[in-house]
Scaffold this motif. Structure first.
Motif, PDB file in Angstrom:
ATOM      1  N   LEU A 155       0.892  -1.349  -0.005  1.00 50.24           N
ATOM      2  CA  LEU A 155      -0.037  -0.175   0.094  1.00 50.24           C
ATOM      3  C   LEU A 155       0.904   1.241  -0.148  1.00 50.24           C
ATOM      4  CD1 LEU A 155      -2.767  -1.220   2.556  1.00 50.24           C
ATOM      5  CD2 LEU A 155      -3.209  -0.619   0.141  1.00 50.24           C
ATOM      6  N   VAL A 156       2.151   1.158   0.691  1.00 48.85           N
ATOM      7  CA  VAL A 156       3.092   2.320   0.448  1.00 48.85           C
ATOM      8  C   VAL A 156       3.318   2.959  -0.749  1.00 48.85           C
ATOM      9  CG1 VAL A 156       5.359   2.920   0.927  1.00 48.85           C
ATOM     10  CG2 VAL A 156       3.868   1.754   2.803  1.00 48.85           C
ATOM     11  N   SER A 157       3.440   1.821  -1.722  1.00 52.37           N
ATOM     12  CA  SER A 157       3.817   2.394  -3.298  1.00 52.37           C
ATOM     13  C   SER A 157       2.553   3.062  -3.831  1.00 52.37           C
ATOM     14  CB  SER A 157       4.284   1.343  -4.080  1.00 52.37           C
ATOM     15  OG  SER A 157       2.985   0.480  -4.336  1.00 52.37           O
ATOM     16  N   GLU A 158       1.326   2.757  -3.030  1.00 53.67           N
ATOM     17  CA  GLU A 158       0.039   3.676  -3.849  1.00 53.67           C
ATOM     18  C   GLU A 158       0.201   5.000  -3.227  1.00 53.67           C
ATOM     19  OE1 GLU A 158      -3.450   1.341  -3.528  1.00 53.67           O
ATOM     20  OE2 GLU A 158      -2.164  -0.435  -3.796  1.00 53.67           O
ATOM     21  N   VAL A 159       0.696   5.263  -2.137  1.00 52.09           N
ATOM     22  CA  VAL A 159       0.455   6.642  -1.714  1.00 52.09           C
ATOM     23  C   VAL A 159       1.679   7.682  -1.564  1.00 52.09           C
ATOM     24  CG1 VAL A 159      -1.515   6.104  -0.256  1.00 52.09           C
ATOM     25  CG2 VAL A 159       0.643   5.937   0.688  1.00 52.09           C
ATOM     26  N   THR A 160       2.967   6.950  -1.831  1.00 57.06           N
ATOM     27  CA  THR A 160       4.356   7.599  -1.448  1.00 57.06           C
ATOM     28  C   THR A 160       4.093   8.695  -2.673  1.00 57.06           C
ATOM     29  OG1 THR A 160       6.529   7.492  -1.405  1.00 57.06           O
ATOM     30  CG2 THR A 160       5.420   6.007  -2.784  1.00 57.06           C
ATOM     31  N   GLN A 227       5.406  -5.269   7.513  1.00 53.97           N
ATOM     32  CA  GLN A 227       6.046  -6.143   6.978  1.00 53.97           C
ATOM     33  C   GLN A 227       6.277  -6.378   5.568  1.00 53.97           C
ATOM     34  OE1 GLN A 227       7.287  -9.108   9.125  1.00 53.97           O
ATOM     35  NE2 GLN A 227       6.161  -8.926  10.875  1.00 53.97           N
ATOM     36  N   ASP A 228       5.172  -5.402   4.971  1.00 52.43           N
ATOM     37  CA  ASP A 228       5.261  -5.457   3.576  1.00 52.43           C
ATOM     38  C   ASP A 228       5.973  -4.473   2.845  1.00 52.43           C
ATOM     39  OD1 ASP A 228       3.347  -7.859   2.908  1.00 52.43           O
ATOM     40  OD2 ASP A 228       1.770  -6.220   3.675  1.00 52.43           O
ATOM     41  N   ALA A 229       6.456  -3.621   3.718  1.00 53.76           N
ATOM     42  CA  ALA A 229       7.323  -2.462   3.251  1.00 53.76           C
ATOM     43  C   ALA A 229       9.062  -2.580   3.500  1.00 53.76           C
ATOM     44  CB  ALA A 229       6.916  -1.020   4.149  1.00 53.76           C
ATOM     45  N   TYR A 231      11.285  -3.126   1.580  1.00 53.59           N
ATOM     46  CA  TYR A 231      12.122  -2.528   0.699  1.00 53.59           C
ATOM     47  C   TYR A 231      12.718  -1.271   1.667  1.00 53.59           C
ATOM     48  CZ  TYR A 231       8.122  -0.013  -0.964  1.00 53.59           C
ATOM     49  OH  TYR A 231       6.766   0.546  -1.113  1.00 53.59           O
ATOM     50  N   VAL A 232      12.073  -0.610   2.497  1.00 55.82           N
ATOM     51  CA  VAL A 232      12.225   0.568   3.226  1.00 55.82           C
ATOM     52  C   VAL A 232      13.056   0.080   4.442  1.00 55.82           C
ATOM     53  CG1 VAL A 232      11.368   2.821   4.167  1.00 55.82           C
ATOM     54  CG2 VAL A 232       9.938   1.529   2.549  1.00 55.82           C
ATOM     55  N   VAL A 233      12.677  -1.203   4.957  1.00 53.98           N
ATOM     56  CA  VAL A 233      13.328  -1.611   6.059  1.00 53.98           C
ATOM     57  C   VAL A 233      14.777  -1.834   5.672  1.00 53.98           C
ATOM     58  CG1 VAL A 233      13.583  -3.573   7.599  1.00 53.98           C
ATOM     59  CG2 VAL A 233      11.349  -2.991   7.005  1.00 53.98           C
ATOM     60  N   GLU A 234      15.299  -2.167   4.522  1.00 53.32           N
ATOM     61  CA  GLU A 234      16.460  -2.727   4.013  1.00 53.32           C
ATOM     62  C   GLU A 234      17.065  -1.171   3.889  1.00 53.32           C
ATOM     63  OE1 GLU A 234      17.953  -5.529   4.069  1.00 53.32           O
ATOM     64  OE2 GLU A 234      15.862  -6.205   4.556  1.00 53.32           O
ATOM     65  N   THR A 235      16.394  -0.362   3.404  1.00 51.94           N
ATOM     66  CA  THR A 235      17.146   1.187   3.368  1.00 51.94           C
ATOM     67  C   THR A 235      17.422   1.877   4.658  1.00 51.94           C
ATOM     68  OG1 THR A 235      15.478   1.619   1.409  1.00 51.94           O
ATOM     69  CG2 THR A 235      16.681   3.404   2.542  1.00 51.94           C
ATOM     70  N   LEU A 250       4.308   4.177  11.014  1.00 55.57           N
ATOM     71  CA  LEU A 250       4.749   3.137  10.213  1.00 55.57           C
ATOM     72  C   LEU A 250       6.434   3.277  10.270  1.00 55.57           C
ATOM     73  CD1 LEU A 250       4.076   0.766   8.068  1.00 55.57           C
ATOM     74  CD2 LEU A 250       4.668   2.583   6.384  1.00 55.57           C
ATOM     75  N   GLY A 251       6.811   4.613  10.400  1.00 54.43           N
ATOM     76  CA  GLY A 251       8.237   4.825  10.424  1.00 54.43           C
ATOM     77  C   GLY A 251       8.881   4.270  11.695  1.00 54.43           C
ATOM     78  N   HIS A 252       8.310   4.158  12.765  1.00 52.11           N
ATOM     79  CA  HIS A 252       8.520   3.586  13.671  1.00 52.11           C
ATOM     80  C   HIS A 252       8.609   1.988  13.663  1.00 52.11           C
ATOM     81  CE1 HIS A 252       7.820   2.256  18.053  1.00 52.11           C
ATOM     82  NE2 HIS A 252       6.854   1.422  17.730  1.00 52.11           N
ATOM     83  N   GLN A 253       7.592   1.451  13.200  1.00 51.40           N
ATOM     84  CA  GLN A 253       7.449  -0.082  13.042  1.00 51.40           C
ATOM     85  C   GLN A 253       8.748  -0.448  12.031  1.00 51.40           C
ATOM     86  OE1 GLN A 253       3.750  -0.227  11.348  1.00 51.40           O
ATOM     87  NE2 GLN A 253       2.449  -0.085  13.306  1.00 51.40           N
ATOM     88  N   ILE A 254       9.016   0.455  10.983  1.00 52.20           N
ATOM     89  CA  ILE A 254       9.793   0.092  10.007  1.00 52.20           C
ATOM     90  C   ILE A 254      11.469   0.180  10.941  1.00 52.20           C
ATOM     91  CG2 ILE A 254      11.309   1.071   7.948  1.00 52.20           C
ATOM     92  CD1 ILE A 254       8.474   1.756   6.939  1.00 52.20           C
ATOM     93  N   LEU A 255      11.712   1.253  11.718  1.00 50.51           N
ATOM     94  CA  LEU A 255      12.950   1.273  12.430  1.00 50.51           C
ATOM     95  C   LEU A 255      12.992  -0.105  13.335  1.00 50.51           C
ATOM     96  CD1 LEU A 255      15.346   3.051  13.410  1.00 50.51           C
ATOM     97  CD2 LEU A 255      14.115   3.898  15.114  1.00 50.51           C
ATOM     98  N   GLY A 256      12.112  -0.466  13.784  1.00 47.81           N
ATOM     99  CA  GLY A 256      11.985  -1.661  14.915  1.00 47.81           C
ATOM    100  C   GLY A 256      12.276  -2.883  13.975  1.00 47.81           C
ATOM    101  N   LEU A 257      11.842  -2.835  12.536  1.00 49.71           N
ATOM    102  CA  LEU A 257      12.244  -4.129  11.869  1.00 49.71           C
ATOM    103  C   LEU A 257      13.505  -3.961  11.340  1.00 49.71           C
ATOM    104  CD1 LEU A 257       8.982  -4.306   9.705  1.00 49.71           C
ATOM    105  CD2 LEU A 257       9.492  -6.159  11.320  1.00 49.71           C
ATOM    106  N   ALA A 258      14.106  -2.937  11.240  1.00 49.33           N
ATOM    107  CA  ALA A 258      15.364  -2.563  10.663  1.00 49.33           C
ATOM    108  C   ALA A 258      16.352  -3.042  11.760  1.00 49.33           C
ATOM    109  CB  ALA A 258      15.567  -1.266  10.358  1.00 49.33           C
TER     110      ALA A 258
END
Ligand SMILES: NC(=O)CC[C@H](N)C(=O)O
Length: 357
Positions: A155-160, A227-229, A231-235, A250-258
């Motif tokens: 869904l991120v790619s639909e709104v970014t 978990q579907d983002a 590619y951002v986690v890798e960045t 979502l940025g918080h969840q991504i930092l956590g996953l990273a």
């Protein structure tokens, strides 16, 4: 026009259409904010969701161009008990009904939103469909079940943002905002603190982000399952330790996953403007604005290089993390508010302090 809201468990609600006349489906979630309906409609994090407002009268101060939080509206549908036809406010430009029609948002009114919310709170969020079609209930229940959920899709790619743009040109601190569906008030909050903000698409690679030589990197809010983002986690993994990082929702969840943590789906999420959050360093409780259906698993943080800094006072879930050594921190709630209380604005100041060090 008469419409039905049919949930995947077979529950049927009858209402009247007051926005676009289309059939829509999506995950039904509830928001307990009493005001802020326009910011909610335009928050990209709601992509894929049909929002029901628990406050019984929506639209009583009208709508205006100043309260939009992004370039478009994003909710899949909007459910209210009652909407106001004669709003009164000096900022009013039009009515909620006109706004929904103009922006092609499906809205339904006359729904017992209290009963719907109690059901979602007990059973958990469910998929549903809003339709005026005269099909047998069994077929519509099947359609609700078959509707896409929030996971397993990007869904991120639909709104970014498609284009890179800069706000606050010439200001002191250079910030790159990775836009996963950013709300305007994140950008405004940074520009208001002397930041020049370069907003980049979520797919932008770490190397390109670093080529701007930013003082700090901001990870925005956004829709869907973190978990579907991936590619951002890798960045973010590549950016960690190179520049100060601040993540929201979502940025918080991504930092956590990273950083190696795991995320999961909450039973019915947190959406509203009065969620109490405790800062574990000070034991101080802040009233926060929230909109999320996923969260970082608390036990997945043990043994990692991050610590939990904030928890939700209602259910004890993780609301904030920080890296033990590197300049990186994030919160699950919305310091930019909009809508909601401004208690947490100080977190932007903390990010500025990090960029000064
Ligand atoms: N507001 C947000 O960034 C939401 C994050 C994520 N989509 C969730 O529902 O948990």
């Amino acid at each position: 026009m008469k419409v039905r809201l049919i949930l995947e468990d077979g529950t049927v609600f009858y209402g009247m259409s007051f926005g676009a006349d289309r059939e829509v489906s999506g995950e039904i979630v509830f928001n307990t904010s009493m005001t802020g309906y326009q910011e909610i409609l335009t928050d990209p994090s709601y992509k894929g969701e049909i929002v029901t407002m628990t406050y019984p009268l929506i639209g009583n101060y009208g709508v205006n161009q100043g309260d939009v939080e992004s370039y478009a509206s994003h909710v899949n549908g909007f459910i209210v008990k009652e909407f106001c036809t004669e709003p009164s406010n000096w900022r009013k430009e039009s009515t909620i009904k006109e706004y929904l029609k103009e922006n092609d948002i499906v809205g339904i009114t006359g729904i017992d939103t209290r009963a719907l919310t109690k059901l979602l709170r007990t059973e958990g969020t469910m998929k549903g469909i809003i339709t005026s079609e005269d099909l047998p209930e069994s077929e519509l229940i099947q359609k609700a079940k078959d509707a896409p959920g929030l996971s397993g899709r990007d869904l991120v790619s639909e709104v970014t943002t498609k284009e890179i743009y800069t706000k606050g040109k010439g200001k002191q601190y250079k910030v790159v905002l990775i836009d996963c569906g950013a709300k305007k008030n994140i950008v405004r909050s940074l520009v208001g603190r002397d930041c020049e903000v370069t907003v980049v698409p979520a797919t932008t690679k770490a190397e390109e982000i670093l080529s701007y030589n930013p003082d700090g990197i901001m990870l925005s809010n956004g829709p869907g399952d973190p978990q579907d983002a991936r590619y951002v986690v890798e960045t973010v993994k590549e950016l960690l330790g190179k520049k100060p990082i601040f993540g929201i929702c979502l940025g918080h969840q991504i930092l956590g996953l990273a950083c190696g943590a795991d995320t999961y789906k909450l039973k019915f999420g947190h959406r509203g403007a009065n969620h109490p959050v405790k800062d574990l360093a000070t034991n101080r409780v802040y009233i926060t604005s929230q909109n999320h259906g996923f969260a970082i698993k608390e036990d997945s943080v043990e043994d990692l290089d991050i610590v939990v800094t904030h928890i939700n006072v209602n259910d004890g879930t993780v609301e904030g993390i920080k890296h033990k050594e590197l300049p990186a921190f994030s919160v699950q709630y919305h310091p930019e508010a909009s809508p909601g209380p401004e208690d947490s604005h100080y977190l932007f100041d903390r990010f500025i302090d990090m960029m000064n060090n």
